[in-house]
Write an enzyme that holds these catalytic residues in place. Structure first.
Site, short mmCIF file in Angstrom:
data_model
loop_
_atom_site.label_atom_id
_atom_site.label_comp_id
_atom_site.label_asym_id
_atom_site.label_seq_id
_atom_site.Cartn_x
_atom_site.Cartn_y
_atom_site.Cartn_z
N GLY A 32 56.93 6.31 -65.73
CA GLY A 32 56.66 4.93 -64.13
C GLY A 32 56.16 5.60 -63.40
N ALA A 33 56.61 4.70 -62.33
CA ALA A 33 56.13 5.74 -60.83
C ALA A 33 54.65 5.49 -60.92
CB ALA A 33 56.62 7.01 -60.56
N HIS A 38 47.33 6.93 -63.47
CA HIS A 38 47.95 5.97 -64.29
C HIS A 38 47.10 4.59 -64.35
CE1 HIS A 38 51.54 7.65 -63.54
NE2 HIS A 38 51.35 8.36 -64.56
N GLY A 148 45.76 11.81 -69.42
CA GLY A 148 45.40 12.77 -67.91
C GLY A 148 45.19 13.99 -68.03
N GLN A 154 49.58 19.61 -71.96
CA GLN A 154 50.33 18.36 -72.72
C GLN A 154 49.01 17.42 -73.21
OE1 GLN A 154 53.17 15.28 -71.15
NE2 GLN A 154 50.65 14.66 -70.62
N ARG A 188 55.10 13.11 -58.93
CA ARG A 188 55.68 13.62 -57.86
C ARG A 188 55.65 14.46 -56.56
NH1 ARG A 188 56.80 16.67 -62.99
NH2 ARG A 188 59.21 16.56 -62.85
O1 PAF Z 1 52.51 12.38 -69.08
C1 PAF Z 1 53.35 11.96 -68.95
O2 PAF Z 1 53.80 10.33 -68.22
C2 PAF Z 1 54.96 12.30 -70.16
O3 PAF Z 1 54.95 13.33 -70.56
C3 PAF Z 1 54.48 11.22 -70.94
C4 PAF Z 1 53.70 11.64 -71.53
C5 PAF Z 1 54.44 9.56 -70.89
C6 PAF Z 1 55.74 11.46 -72.06
O4 PAF Z 1 56.81 11.33 -72.07
#
Ligand code: PAF
Length: 279
Positions: A32-33, A38, A148, A154, A188
């Site tokens: 979210g946010a 996104h 992203g 990640q 953030r």
């Molecule tokens: O990148 C994020 O916002 C989070 O790490 C994700 C991939 C949604 C998993 O909670």
């Protein structure tokens, strides 16, 4: 109005119907946010998939700091309005008890690529990410997952786990979206003060200058030291790391013939910022 689904049963039923009708499903996992970063993922999914689900779930298992979890911005109504501009077909926004019902004891734990950098600074973080992402893929029956490149490590963790667990999903890594002054978009960023927001682009500028210097023949160590110095000079409270790594394994790399990535994390105004670029 985009339907907002709260239960696994609801999202599964919808996804099953779409699959039976022959549609492919793209999932954009988020906490979210939402910002333009996104939305660019959602637009890419919209262009490439028959149906698009955005998930909104602030995953408690990936926060190693309870204060950070408490302070994480939440704005579901505004998020839904933004997703309406894409538009996506459904929002899946479950409560924590729906994702982690009583008795939940399974963890997806990725080694290797998840261990250095963010893995070292935030113990347990990638186990939380890997666990929730695996669950979200299963819940939404997704054919493609959109992530992203801003969270480069990640992305590598998700690529690794889908390969290792033979998950029937294609992972699509998308370009980092930046503000006009170079700051990588992040949920953030809204927690920065006005003064902090003015200093924040120095993170990207410093690693870009270091990458240019390395390409021009300067030693990795010297270029990185100068980048850290520039950030401290600009008013960053702490530089956690600036590292040049192999882009896929995230292991230290001094081999310019292989794709490499410069990754950095630093604190400004009590906010932890990360960024990375190819070298
Ligand atoms: O990148 C994020 O916002 C989070 O790490 C994700 C991939 C949604 C998993 O909670």
């Amino acid at each position: 109005m985009i339907p907002i689904l709260r239960t696994v049963a609801e999202v599964r039923a919808l996804a099953r119907g779409w699959k039976q009708a022959g549609d492919s499903i793209g999932v954009v996992p988020t906490m979210g946010a939402l910002h333009d970063g996104h939305l660019s993922l959602a637009r890419r999914a919209r262009a490439e998939c028959g149906r698009v689900i955005t998930t909104i779930f602030v995953n408690p298992k990936q926060f190693n700091n309870p204060e950070d979890l408490k302070k994480y911005p939440r704005s579901e109504e505004a998020d839904a309005a933004l997703l309406g501009t894409v538009p996506v077909d459904a929002i899946f926004a479950p409560e924590p008890e729906e994702v982690y019902p009583e008795g939940f004891i399974t963890t997806v734990s990725v080694g290797g690529v998840a261990e250095p950098l963010e893995g070292r600074m935030r113990p347990g973080h990638f186990d939380g990410v890997a666990t929730v992402v695996t669950k979200l893929f299963g819940m939404t029956l997704a054919d493609r997952g959109y992530f992203g490149q801003k969270d480069w490590q990640q992305l590598q963790v998700v690529l690794r786990l889908t390969r290792d667990l033979n998950l029937p999903i294609e992972i699509v890594g998308c370009e980092t979206i930046r503000e006009g002054d170079g700051l990588a978009m992040s949920s953030r960023n809204v927690r920065l003060t006005a003064a902090g927001r003015r200093k924040a682009p120095v993170l990207y500028a410093a690693i870009t200058a270091a990458a240019d210097d390395i390409r021009a023949g300067q030693s990795d160590r010297m270029a990185i030291r100068e980048a850290a110095e520039a950030m401290r000079h600009a008013g960053f409270d702490r530089v956690e790391y600036i590292e040049l790594r192999d882009a896929a394994t995230l292991m230290p790399s001094d081999d310019p013939a292989r794709p490499r990535r410069m990754l950095a994390a630093a604190w400004l105004d009590g906010v932890r910022l990360i960024d990375n670029i190819p070298v």
